[in-house]
Motif scaffolding. Structure first.
Motif, PDB file in Angstrom:
ATOM      1  N   ILE A 163       0.857  -1.193   0.000  1.00  0.00           N
ATOM      2  CA  ILE A 163       0.000   0.000   0.000  1.00  0.00           C
ATOM      3  C   ILE A 163       0.889   1.237   0.000  1.00  0.00           C
ATOM      4  CG2 ILE A 163      -1.786   1.270   1.255  1.00  0.00           C
ATOM      5  CD1 ILE A 163      -2.450  -1.448   2.642  1.00  0.00           C
ATOM      6  N   THR A 164       0.615   2.148  -0.909  1.00  0.00           N
ATOM      7  CA  THR A 164       1.334   3.424  -0.938  1.00  0.00           C
ATOM      8  C   THR A 164       0.380   4.526  -0.505  1.00  0.00           C
ATOM      9  OG1 THR A 164       2.609   2.629  -2.846  1.00  0.00           O
ATOM     10  CG2 THR A 164       2.749   4.976  -2.319  1.00  0.00           C
ATOM     11  N   VAL A 165       0.812   5.313   0.477  1.00  0.00           N
ATOM     12  CA  VAL A 165      -0.014   6.401   1.013  1.00  0.00           C
ATOM     13  C   VAL A 165       0.719   7.717   0.785  1.00  0.00           C
ATOM     14  CG1 VAL A 165      -1.209   7.319   3.037  1.00  0.00           C
ATOM     15  CG2 VAL A 165      -0.889   4.847   2.793  1.00  0.00           C
ATOM     16  N   ALA A 166       0.060   8.664   0.165  1.00  0.00           N
ATOM     17  CA  ALA A 166       0.674   9.971  -0.058  1.00  0.00           C
ATOM     18  C   ALA A 166       0.910  10.664   1.272  1.00  0.00           C
ATOM     19  CB  ALA A 166      -0.231  10.834  -0.931  1.00  0.00           C
TER      20      ALA A 166
ATOM     21  N   THR B  48       0.554   9.527   8.136  1.00  0.00           N
ATOM     22  CA  THR B  48       1.805   9.100   8.758  1.00  0.00           C
ATOM     23  C   THR B  48       1.992   7.617   8.490  1.00  0.00           C
ATOM     24  OG1 THR B  48       0.737   8.515  10.845  1.00  0.00           O
ATOM     25  CG2 THR B  48       1.470  10.814  10.598  1.00  0.00           C
ATOM     26  N   ALA B  49       3.052   7.051   9.056  1.00  0.00           N
ATOM     27  CA  ALA B  49       3.234   5.608   8.953  1.00  0.00           C
ATOM     28  C   ALA B  49       2.075   4.874   9.622  1.00  0.00           C
ATOM     29  CB  ALA B  49       4.561   5.203   9.600  1.00  0.00           C
ATOM     30  N   SER B  50       1.463   5.496  10.623  1.00  0.00           N
ATOM     31  CA  SER B  50       0.293   4.891  11.272  1.00  0.00           C
ATOM     32  C   SER B  50      -0.866   4.754  10.291  1.00  0.00           C
ATOM     33  CB  SER B  50      -0.146   5.728  12.478  1.00  0.00           C
ATOM     34  OG  SER B  50       0.779   5.598  13.549  1.00  0.00           O
ATOM     35  N   SER B  51      -0.984   5.705   9.376  1.00  0.00           N
ATOM     36  CA  SER B  51      -2.031   5.613   8.355  1.00  0.00           C
ATOM     37  C   SER B  51      -1.821   4.365   7.499  1.00  0.00           C
ATOM     38  CB  SER B  51      -2.004   6.856   7.460  1.00  0.00           C
ATOM     39  OG  SER B  51      -2.074   8.048   8.199  1.00  0.00           O
ATOM     40  N   ALA B  52      -0.569   4.129   7.116  1.00  0.00           N
ATOM     41  CA  ALA B  52      -0.249   2.949   6.310  1.00  0.00           C
ATOM     42  C   ALA B  52      -0.469   1.672   7.110  1.00  0.00           C
ATOM     43  CB  ALA B  52       1.197   3.032   5.820  1.00  0.00           C
ATOM     44  N   ALA B  53      -0.138   1.711   8.408  1.00  0.00           N
ATOM     45  CA  ALA B  53      -0.325   0.532   9.263  1.00  0.00           C
ATOM     46  C   ALA B  53      -1.803   0.196   9.405  1.00  0.00           C
ATOM     47  CB  ALA B  53       0.293   0.783  10.635  1.00  0.00           C
ATOM     48  N   TRP B  54      -2.623   1.220   9.539  1.00  0.00           N
ATOM     49  CA  TRP B  54      -4.070   1.007   9.675  1.00  0.00           C
ATOM     50  C   TRP B  54      -4.647   0.401   8.394  1.00  0.00           C
ATOM     51  CZ3 TRP B  54      -8.632  -0.114  10.939  1.00  0.00           C
ATOM     52  CH2 TRP B  54      -9.756   0.378  10.272  1.00  0.00           C
ATOM     53  N   LEU B  55      -4.252   0.938   7.244  1.00  0.00           N
ATOM     54  CA  LEU B  55      -4.748   0.410   5.968  1.00  0.00           C
ATOM     55  C   LEU B  55      -4.284  -1.027   5.761  1.00  0.00           C
ATOM     56  CD1 LEU B  55      -4.167   3.557   3.738  1.00  0.00           C
ATOM     57  CD2 LEU B  55      -6.390   2.585   4.392  1.00  0.00           C
ATOM     58  N   ALA B  56      -3.047  -1.315   6.160  1.00  0.00           N
ATOM     59  CA  ALA B  56      -2.538  -2.679   6.010  1.00  0.00           C
ATOM     60  C   ALA B  56      -3.265  -3.639   6.936  1.00  0.00           C
ATOM     61  CB  ALA B  56      -1.033  -2.705   6.281  1.00  0.00           C
TER      62      ALA B  56
ATOM     63  N   THR C 278       9.152   6.641   3.775  1.00  0.00           N
ATOM     64  CA  THR C 278      10.283   6.603   2.844  1.00  0.00           C
ATOM     65  C   THR C 278      10.832   7.994   2.566  1.00  0.00           C
ATOM     66  OG1 THR C 278       9.086   6.930   0.759  1.00  0.00           O
ATOM     67  CG2 THR C 278       9.040   4.720   1.716  1.00  0.00           C
ATOM     68  N   ALA C 279      12.036   8.002   2.019  1.00  0.00           N
ATOM     69  CA  ALA C 279      12.662   9.267   1.638  1.00  0.00           C
ATOM     70  C   ALA C 279      11.963   9.877   0.437  1.00  0.00           C
ATOM     71  CB  ALA C 279      14.137   9.033   1.314  1.00  0.00           C
ATOM     72  N   ALA C 280      11.150   9.092  -0.268  1.00  0.00           N
ATOM     73  CA  ALA C 280      10.446   9.584  -1.458  1.00  0.00           C
ATOM     74  C   ALA C 280       9.196  10.380  -1.099  1.00  0.00           C
ATOM     75  CB  ALA C 280      10.070   8.411  -2.363  1.00  0.00           C
ATOM     76  N   GLY C 281       8.910  10.519   0.196  1.00  0.00           N
ATOM     77  CA  GLY C 281       7.766  11.319   0.601  1.00  0.00           C
ATOM     78  C   GLY C 281       6.458  10.565   0.615  1.00  0.00           C
ATOM     79  N   VAL C 282       6.508   9.258   0.702  1.00  0.00           N
ATOM     80  CA  VAL C 282       5.285   8.463   0.833  1.00  0.00           C
ATOM     81  C   VAL C 282       5.452   7.507   2.012  1.00  0.00           C
ATOM     82  CG1 VAL C 282       4.747   8.569  -1.634  1.00  0.00           C
ATOM     83  CG2 VAL C 282       6.080   6.645  -0.740  1.00  0.00           C
ATOM     84  N   HIS C 283       4.328   6.993   2.467  1.00  0.00           N
ATOM     85  CA  HIS C 283       4.334   5.964   3.502  1.00  0.00           C
ATOM     86  C   HIS C 283       3.979   4.637   2.844  1.00  0.00           C
ATOM     87  CE1 HIS C 283       4.399   9.379   6.194  1.00  0.00           C
ATOM     88  NE2 HIS C 283       3.258   9.813   5.684  1.00  0.00           N
ATOM     89  N   ILE C 284       4.643   3.588   3.282  1.00  0.00           N
ATOM     90  CA  ILE C 284       4.403   2.260   2.722  1.00  0.00           C
ATOM     91  C   ILE C 284       3.831   1.359   3.803  1.00  0.00           C
ATOM     92  CG2 ILE C 284       5.473   0.168   1.795  1.00  0.00           C
ATOM     93  CD1 ILE C 284       7.497   1.874   0.370  1.00  0.00           C
ATOM     94  N   GLY C 285       2.743   0.706   3.478  1.00  0.00           N
ATOM     95  CA  GLY C 285       2.195  -0.339   4.329  1.00  0.00           C
ATOM     96  C   GLY C 285       2.172  -1.623   3.523  1.00  0.00           C
TER      97      GLY C 285
END
Length: 230
Positions: A101-104, A122-130, A200-207
């Motif tokens: 999952i990629t989150v802006a 945040t990374a929490s957003s990605a964790a919740w979606l995952a 990530t350094a690319a400005g996105v959160h990964i879940g």
């Protein structure tokens, strides 16, 4: 004298489309759906991430989510076996998949319709979606249809609470490559699979979530060509 005519085999056949015509229409519909999905991903103002070239299995597009103004906010890319809700424990054990999952990344902002405020991602957003994504493809074998909704509501609330506390004891950390650079992820396991999340350094959160594939051997990279997923 009997005057009622009976349809001949030739007449009956002419009333229905030929099999090759039906196949052609089905193929056209599938192609149109694939183009529509690819277009939705292409509208994203951020890069998509998937498993790197070390993964050689099947890849497919899943879903994107957009705000009220149409701006894409997050989406998922699938890898391996397409997961499905199954009640048999043996079927769950045989599934082998990972969903990325990629989150802006975005700050606190007003909603697209101007009626409220949206929290920062945040990374929490990605964790919740995952976490919620894994639950969507999980069905404990001891539950029947009437109980699953209650179970899902309860587990979804738990997943939300866990995602809001990435520093808590339910999570460990591991380092995985993102575009070749070691990146720290928060990681947890359950009887239904695993979940991880990071920034990530690319400005996105990964879940990511999955089962049947070890999360410890995964690597992520920016997907510049969605062709293998279509």
């Amino acid at each position: 004298m009997e005057t009622t005519s009976r349809p001949t085999a030739q007449n009956t056949a002419s009333d229905s489309p030929a099999p090759d015509v039906e196949d052609s229409k089905a193929a056209e519909r599938a192609e149109a759906a694939a183009r529509s999905a690819a277009d939705a991903y292409a509208r994203a103002p951020f890069p998509w991430y998937g498993l790197d070239a070390a993964f050689t299995g099947q890849r497919w597009l899943m879903q994107v989510a957009s705000a009220a103004d149409g701006v894409v906010q997050h989406g998922s890319l699938g890898h391996g076996d397409e997961p499905s809700i199954r009640t048999e424990a043996t079927a769950l054990e045989k599934e082998r998949f990972a969903v990325v999952i990629t989150v802006a990344a975005s700050p606190v902002r007003r909603s697209g319709d101007g009626t409220g405020v949206l929290d920062a991602t945040t990374a929490s957003s990605a964790a919740w979606l995952a976490g919620s994504g894994l639950l969507a493809h999980t069905w404990p074998p001891q539950l029947d249809h009437t109980l699953r909704d209650d179970w899902l509501d309860q587990q979804t609330e738990t997943a939300f609470e866990l995602a809001d506390d990435l520093q808590g004891p339910a999570w460990s950390t591991l380092s995985l490559p993102v575009d070749g650079e070691p990146t720290t992820f928060h990681y947890r396991e359950s009887e239904f699979g695993w979940v991880l999340a990071g920034s990530t350094a690319a400005g996105v959160h990964i879940g990511a979530y999955g089962r049947g594939m070890s999360a410890y051997g995964l690597g992520f990279f920016e997907v510049r060509d969605l062709g293998p997923y279509v």
